[in-house]
Structures are given as C-alpha cells and as structure tokens.
Design an enzyme around this catalytic site. Structure first.
Site, short mmCIF file in Angstrom:
data_model
loop_
_atom_site.label_atom_id
_atom_site.label_comp_id
_atom_site.label_asym_id
_atom_site.label_seq_id
_atom_site.Cartn_x
_atom_site.Cartn_y
_atom_site.Cartn_z
CB CYS A 205 -3.13 8.16 -11.46
SG CYS A 205 -2.38 7.18 -10.15
CB CYS A 208 -4.16 4.49 -10.88
SG CYS A 208 -3.88 5.80 -9.69
CG ASP A 209 -5.18 4.57 -14.67
OD1 ASP A 209 -5.75 3.73 -13.96
OD2 ASP A 209 -5.53 5.74 -14.75
#
Ligand code: NDP
Length: 394
Positions: A205, A208-209
């Site tokens: 992701c 997200c990261d």
C-alpha cells in the site's frame, strides 16, 4: 506499514469502554509493543488465540443450535460479516441503534490492519497508531454497545428468504438483515523473503507506507494501473522508483503508462520478475530474472511495493449477490444489493479507495441503510397484519 515501527502501548481499553473480562479480543492480553527498533510484522502482530465458540449437539442437518444463554446469540436484526474497519463501524452504529448485531468476525479477525504496523493517516491519531491497536479499539467500542462478536469464518449462506441464514463452524446464524464487510486482500508474490520482510520494507500500500521511503531507492512490481499509479505516487518520496513488470506490455491504461514513462524518477524494467528479496532485517536489494533470457541480476533497493492486484473476499456470497469480473460485490442505491435486506460495506466492493477510513465510513452508511430498511419493514409488517395478529404482537 514501515520498516521502523514506532513504540506503542497495548490498547488498554478504559474501564468503561472495555471491561477486563470481555475486552478486545476476548480480553486476551496482546503485546503489540515494539520498542526495540525494527520488528518484523509477523512478530509484532502476536497471533491471538481466540476461544472457539462452544458448540452444542448437532441437529439433523449437521448444524448446531446455540440457544442457551451461555452459548451466545445466533439470531440478530443485523448479522455483520467481517471485522475490519467497515464491519466494526457498522457494528458500532447498529448496536447504538439497538439492533443487537452479531459480528461473524472471521478466524483472522480484524482485517488488513492486523498486518499493518504504523497507521499515520487515520484521523484522530496525530502520532499514528499501530494497526492492531486501532482494530482492538474498534472492537472494544463495538462490544461496549452490546455487539456479539464470534471469531469464525462464514462458510455458507442462504439468502433465499428472511431471516437470512449463515453458517460458520457448523453453527447456523440468522439475521433479519445482513451487512457483508469481508474486505479484500492484497495478492502477494508468494516468496518466503516477501513474508519475512513485510513491514520491513515490503508493502502492498503506497498510500499507507510511501511516506516511510523518503529519499530512498525503491521498486514497485506489477504492470496494472495500481502499479503505475503507485510508482508515480512514490516519486514524491523516493529518489528513484524502479517499476518491474514481468511482460513487455502493460495491463494498465495507456495514459498511466505514459505518465510513468515520462516521469524522470521512474525507471521501467520490462520482462523482469522478482525472484527474491534480499536482506535480513530490512530490504536491501532484489534478485531479478529476465523473463525472456532467464538471466539473473541483483538490484539495490530499500523497499518493494507489491502491486499485482487485490482479491475481494466474496466467494461465499457469489451465488446470491452480483459480482464484477474481478469478484468485487456490486452495490445499488448506496450500500444495497439486489437482495433486499443485504448490504455491503468496505473493500469487498470498493477497489478504488481501499482505505481504513473510507471502509469505516462505508460501514456507517451500511448500518444506517440497514436500520432504515428494517424500520420500513417493521412498518410494512404492521400495516399488513390482521387485527388478531396485531393484538398478539403487542
Ligand atoms: P490488475 O489485475 O489490473 O494488474 C495486475 C498486474 O500484476 C498485471 O500486470 C499482472 O501481470 C501483474 N501480476 C499478477 N500476478 C503477478 C505475479 N505473480 N508476479 C508478477 N506480476 C504479477 O490489478 P490492478 O490492481 O493494477 O488493477 C485492478 C483494477 O483497478 C483494474 O481494473 C485497474 O484498471 C483499476 N485501477 C484503476 C485505477 C485508476 O483508474 N486510477 C488505479 C488503480 C487500479 P500480467 O499483466 O502479466 O498479467
């Protein structure tokens, strides 16, 4: 996710929110602390030993009746399938609307956030929160309002008549309405090194990261729109993004391919397969294979984003609900499906946003839709009763 999780405390659950005996995850102590630098996700996310639902004697059809008070409820106005942000938000709203929901949470309860360490984009947590802690808090909040949560996988459903019937571990559950919030899972390459280094430089992701890869050289694997989009997004942080695709033709749209091709920070490698991810504590490089010549080489990289597709967890519903060509459930009129009384929330239908916060919002919408539908049903039932039936119902 990150390769350097921040220190967190186990979710304590204040006394109001989570009584000790029935706190999140059955009151089982879960140690999510990760205060010694990098911790592999597999280690950070301690497996939780959920107690099996007690099972009574089997009936003629092999299913089991659990009507005894000790055995928990099996009938509810709303049965929610799935316990990620969508399912548990639906449970919070349904419970607060006095619908006494049952959540069939899945044997690996909590959804994708259970394998996510730092969550820094969920509103309300300025310092970030660990994924499992966030899900423990969701769960405690749902239980606080009377949600009955059972950590079982639904194996079969029958939506031919109401109440709807669902079977899990030999037990039959019945719901006047159902909310399906089973989510979707990232498809992984299937390498041992990928599992070992997940959360230590391997992610699925970018939204997200990506932030954790500032000024690093990284790679993205895949040839669809997700890979192209993630590679482009990651150039905001990384010094260089290697896009690795196993063929020489992209599955993604032309415009996305062109955008990636023209981005000076992206280097495209076609006919390239990832054979192994190199590194012990963190991703240090990738062993690649030319899919035409078979030649192998090693490339330095501090991160690998796997973007080879997602799989919606919709199998058990496919005989009853509409799915698209990838297996995502289709919704009509907001969260409704073609079966009246069955609603859908979260990533099992939403392949566009796939965020915890959008899934949670969707769970809220589905619960409100279910509540309004149940209310309308009750009103319709009341007007079609004979005077004798109406008196008996009082
Ligand atoms: P796709 O299924 O479209 O693409 C998956 C890619 O991963 C393919 O290129 C495939 O290779 C590759 N792949 C699959 N398995 C492996 C493996 N084991 N090893 C190496 N490579 C592998 O998935 P996406 O997630 O990219 O897209 C899903 C849907 O979402 C699509 O319809 C897409 O258009 C849409 N989407 C739209 C976006 C937008 O409009 N902004 C953004 C993101 C997604 P191969 O081609 O060889 O099969």
């Amino acid at each position: 996710m990150t390769d350097e999780p921040t220190t967190t405390q186990p979710t304590s659950g204040d006394d109001d929110a989570a009584p000790a005996a029935s706190g999140p995850f059955g009151g089982l102590p879960i140690d999510f602390s990760a205060d010694t630098g990098a911790v592999p996700l597999a280690a950070a996310v301690t497996p939780i030993a959920f107690a099996a639902e007690p099972i009574g004697p089997a009936g003629v059809d092999g299913s089991v009746s659990l009507n005894g008070a000790d055995h928990g409820r099996t009938k509810a106005k709303v049965v929610i399938v799935g316990s990620g942000p969508a399912g548990l938000t639906a449970a919070i709203y349904a419970a607060r609307a006095d619908l006494d929901p049952i959540v069939l949470a899945g044997s690996a309860a909590g959804g994708q956030l259970m394998i996510t360490s730092d969550v820094e984009n969920y509103p309300g947590f300025p310092d970030g929160i660990q994924g499992p802690d966030l899900m423990a808090a969701f769960r405690a909040q749902a239980e606080r309002f009377g949600t009955h949560i059972v950590d079982v996988d639904v194996e079969r459903v029958d939506f031919s008549e109401r109440p709807f019937r669902l079977w899990a571990r030999g037990v039959e559950y019945r719901g006047d309405s159902v909310i399906v919030a089973t989510g979707a899972s990232a498809i992984w390459l299937g390498l041992e090194s990928e599992t070992r280094l997940r959360g230590r430089g391997v992610s699925a992701c970018a939204t997200c990261d990506g932030f954790f890869f500032r000024d690093k050289e990284i790679a993205v694997v895949g040839g669809g729109d997700t890979a192209l989009e993630e590679a482009t997004f990651l150039t905001r942080f990384a010094t260089r993004v290697h896009l690795l695709h196993r063929r020489d033709e992209f599955r993604g749209s032309k415009i996305m391919v062109e955008r990636a091709a023209h981005n000076p920070k992206i280097e495209i490698h076609v006919n390239t397969a990832v054979e192994e991810i190199v590194g012990d504590a963190h991703v240090e490089g990738l062993r690649l294979r030319d899919t035409v010549t078979g030649e192998e080489r090693t490339m330095p990289a501090e991160g690998l984003f796997v973007a080879i597709g997602h799989k919606p967890d919709s199998e058990v519903f496919r005989d009853w609900l509409e799915v698209d060509e990838k297996g995502y459930l289709k919704v009509h009129d907001h969260t409704a499906t073609r079966i009246e009384g069955v609603f859908v929330a979260g990533d099992v239908h939403d392949h566009r946003y796939r965020q915890a916060v959008t899934a949670a919002g969707d769970g809220c919408r589905a619960a409100i839709d279910a509540e309004r539908w149940l209310e309308a049903q009750a009103e319709a039932d009341a007007t079609t009763r004979t005077p004798t039936e109406a008196r008996a119902a009082v």
